[in-house]
Every structure is written in structure tokens, then in C-alpha cells.
Design a protein around this motif. Structure first.
Motif, PDB file in Angstrom:
ATOM      1  N   VAL A   1       0.861  -1.175   0.000  1.00  0.00           N
ATOM      2  CA  VAL A   1       0.000   0.000   0.000  1.00  0.00           C
ATOM      3  C   VAL A   1       0.904   1.235   0.000  1.00  0.00           C
ATOM      4  CG1 VAL A   1      -1.804   1.293   1.210  1.00  0.00           C
ATOM      5  CG2 VAL A   1      -1.814  -1.208   1.292  1.00  0.00           C
ATOM      6  N   LEU A   2       0.744   2.071  -1.013  1.00  0.00           N
ATOM      7  CA  LEU A   2       1.527   3.299  -1.123  1.00  0.00           C
ATOM      8  C   LEU A   2       0.600   4.490  -0.967  1.00  0.00           C
ATOM      9  CD1 LEU A   2       3.620   2.437  -4.297  1.00  0.00           C
ATOM     10  CD2 LEU A   2       4.248   2.068  -1.913  1.00  0.00           C
ATOM     11  N   VAL A   3       0.967   5.412  -0.105  1.00  0.00           N
ATOM     12  CA  VAL A   3       0.185   6.624   0.086  1.00  0.00           C
ATOM     13  C   VAL A   3       1.057   7.809  -0.331  1.00  0.00           C
ATOM     14  CG1 VAL A   3      -1.044   8.100   1.728  1.00  0.00           C
ATOM     15  CG2 VAL A   3      -1.135   5.602   1.975  1.00  0.00           C
ATOM     16  N   ARG A   4       0.566   8.561  -1.286  1.00  0.00           N
ATOM     17  CA  ARG A   4       1.266   9.763  -1.737  1.00  0.00           C
ATOM     18  C   ARG A   4       0.498  10.970  -1.237  1.00  0.00           C
ATOM     19  NH1 ARG A   4       1.582   6.856  -6.796  1.00  0.00           N
ATOM     20  NH2 ARG A   4       3.706   6.123  -7.024  1.00  0.00           N
ATOM     21  N   GLU A   5       1.204  11.845  -0.562  1.00  0.00           N
ATOM     22  CA  GLU A   5       0.595  13.090  -0.112  1.00  0.00           C
ATOM     23  C   GLU A   5       0.994  14.196  -1.091  1.00  0.00           C
ATOM     24  OE1 GLU A   5      -0.099  13.547   4.359  1.00  0.00           O
ATOM     25  OE2 GLU A   5       1.953  12.766   4.170  1.00  0.00           O
ATOM     26  N   ILE A   6      -0.008  14.827  -1.661  1.00  0.00           N
ATOM     27  CA  ILE A   6       0.194  15.877  -2.642  1.00  0.00           C
ATOM     28  C   ILE A   6      -0.015  17.231  -1.952  1.00  0.00           C
ATOM     29  CG2 ILE A   6      -0.527  16.773  -4.886  1.00  0.00           C
ATOM     30  CD1 ILE A   6       0.431  13.807  -4.925  1.00  0.00           C
ATOM     31  N   PRO A   7       0.918  18.164  -2.117  1.00  0.00           N
ATOM     32  CA  PRO A   7       0.721  19.486  -1.512  1.00  0.00           C
ATOM     33  C   PRO A   7      -0.564  20.134  -2.032  1.00  0.00           C
ATOM     34  CG  PRO A   7       2.967  19.267  -2.360  1.00  0.00           C
ATOM     35  CD  PRO A   7       2.188  18.072  -2.846  1.00  0.00           C
ATOM     36  N   PRO A   8      -1.282  20.871  -1.183  1.00  0.00           N
ATOM     37  CA  PRO A   8      -2.534  21.494  -1.607  1.00  0.00           C
ATOM     38  C   PRO A   8      -2.382  22.394  -2.836  1.00  0.00           C
ATOM     39  CG  PRO A   8      -2.350  21.596   0.767  1.00  0.00           C
ATOM     40  CD  PRO A   8      -1.036  21.075   0.256  1.00  0.00           C
ATOM     41  N   ALA A   9      -1.221  22.995  -3.023  1.00  0.00           N
ATOM     42  CA  ALA A   9      -1.003  23.856  -4.187  1.00  0.00           C
ATOM     43  C   ALA A   9      -0.837  23.052  -5.469  1.00  0.00           C
ATOM     44  CB  ALA A   9       0.222  24.741  -3.966  1.00  0.00           C
ATOM     45  N   HIS A  10      -0.663  21.737  -5.345  1.00  0.00           N
ATOM     46  CA  HIS A  10      -0.467  20.874  -6.511  1.00  0.00           C
ATOM     47  C   HIS A  10      -1.681  20.003  -6.816  1.00  0.00           C
ATOM     48  CE1 HIS A  10       4.175  21.015  -5.861  1.00  0.00           C
ATOM     49  NE2 HIS A  10       3.643  22.204  -6.072  1.00  0.00           N
ATOM     50  N   TRP A  11      -2.790  20.245  -6.151  1.00  0.00           N
ATOM     51  CA  TRP A  11      -4.020  19.453  -6.324  1.00  0.00           C
ATOM     52  C   TRP A  11      -5.130  20.416  -6.715  1.00  0.00           C
ATOM     53  CZ3 TRP A  11      -4.739  14.159  -4.613  1.00  0.00           C
ATOM     54  CH2 TRP A  11      -6.044  13.691  -4.743  1.00  0.00           C
ATOM     55  N   ALA A  12      -5.702  20.209  -7.886  1.00  0.00           N
ATOM     56  CA  ALA A  12      -6.732  21.143  -8.351  1.00  0.00           C
ATOM     57  C   ALA A  12      -7.926  20.405  -8.923  1.00  0.00           C
ATOM     58  CB  ALA A  12      -6.156  22.074  -9.420  1.00  0.00           C
ATOM     59  N   ALA A  13      -9.068  21.030  -8.801  1.00  0.00           N
ATOM     60  CA  ALA A  13     -10.302  20.569  -9.431  1.00  0.00           C
ATOM     61  C   ALA A  13     -11.009  21.819  -9.934  1.00  0.00           C
ATOM     62  CB  ALA A  13     -11.171  19.807  -8.445  1.00  0.00           C
ATOM     63  N   GLY A  14     -11.467  21.774 -11.169  1.00  0.00           N
ATOM     64  CA  GLY A  14     -12.141  22.948 -11.721  1.00  0.00           C
ATOM     65  C   GLY A  14     -11.229  24.155 -11.814  1.00  0.00           C
TER      66      GLY A  14
END
Length: 67
Positions: free
Chosen positions: A41-54
Motif C-alpha cells: 500500500v503506497l500513500v502519496r501526499e500531494i501538496p494542496p497547491a499541486h491538487w486542483a479541481a475545476g
């Protein structure tokens, strides 16, 4: 060997992430009858500035809520 990759926005506690790993591991084991030592099981945490929707990042959403 089952491999589960999960991407989430960074910011959760280590305890929450550990619980996620445990529950995903158990689901894979129980549904596939896979041996514990074979499950990854691999969990990747993405910085909030690198995660977008819309075209709005999570960081931008959080900043607009604080105003």
C-alpha cells in the motif's frame, strides 16, 4: 502481489494515514485472499497547491475560506 496506490491531499495526521493503510490492507487481504506479506500500500501526499479541481487548487480553496 497486489499494489494499491492512493493519492491524497497532504495535511492528515500520521495516525489517520496509518488507519487508512491498515483498512486498505485488510480489504485487499479479505477480498483477494492475498497473504499479508504480499500486499503493498503506497500513500502519496500531494501538496494542496499541486491538487486542483475545476482549475482551483486546494490551497486556493482553503485561502478563500479563511477570508
Amino acid at each position: 502481489m497486489p499494489l494499491v496506490e492512493i493519492s491524497i491531499v497532504a495535511g492528515r495526521s500520521p495516525e489517520k494515514i496509518r488507519a487508512l493503510i491498515h483498512q486498505v490492507h485488510a480489504a485487499v487481504r479479505d477480498s483477494l485472499d492475498a497473504p499479508d506479506e504480499a500486499i503493498r500500500v503506497l500513500v502519496r501526499e500531494i501538496p494542496p497547491a499541486h491538487w486542483a479541481a475545476g482549475d482551483i487548487t486546494k490551497a486556493e480553496q482553503e485561502a478563500s475560506r479563511e477570508r
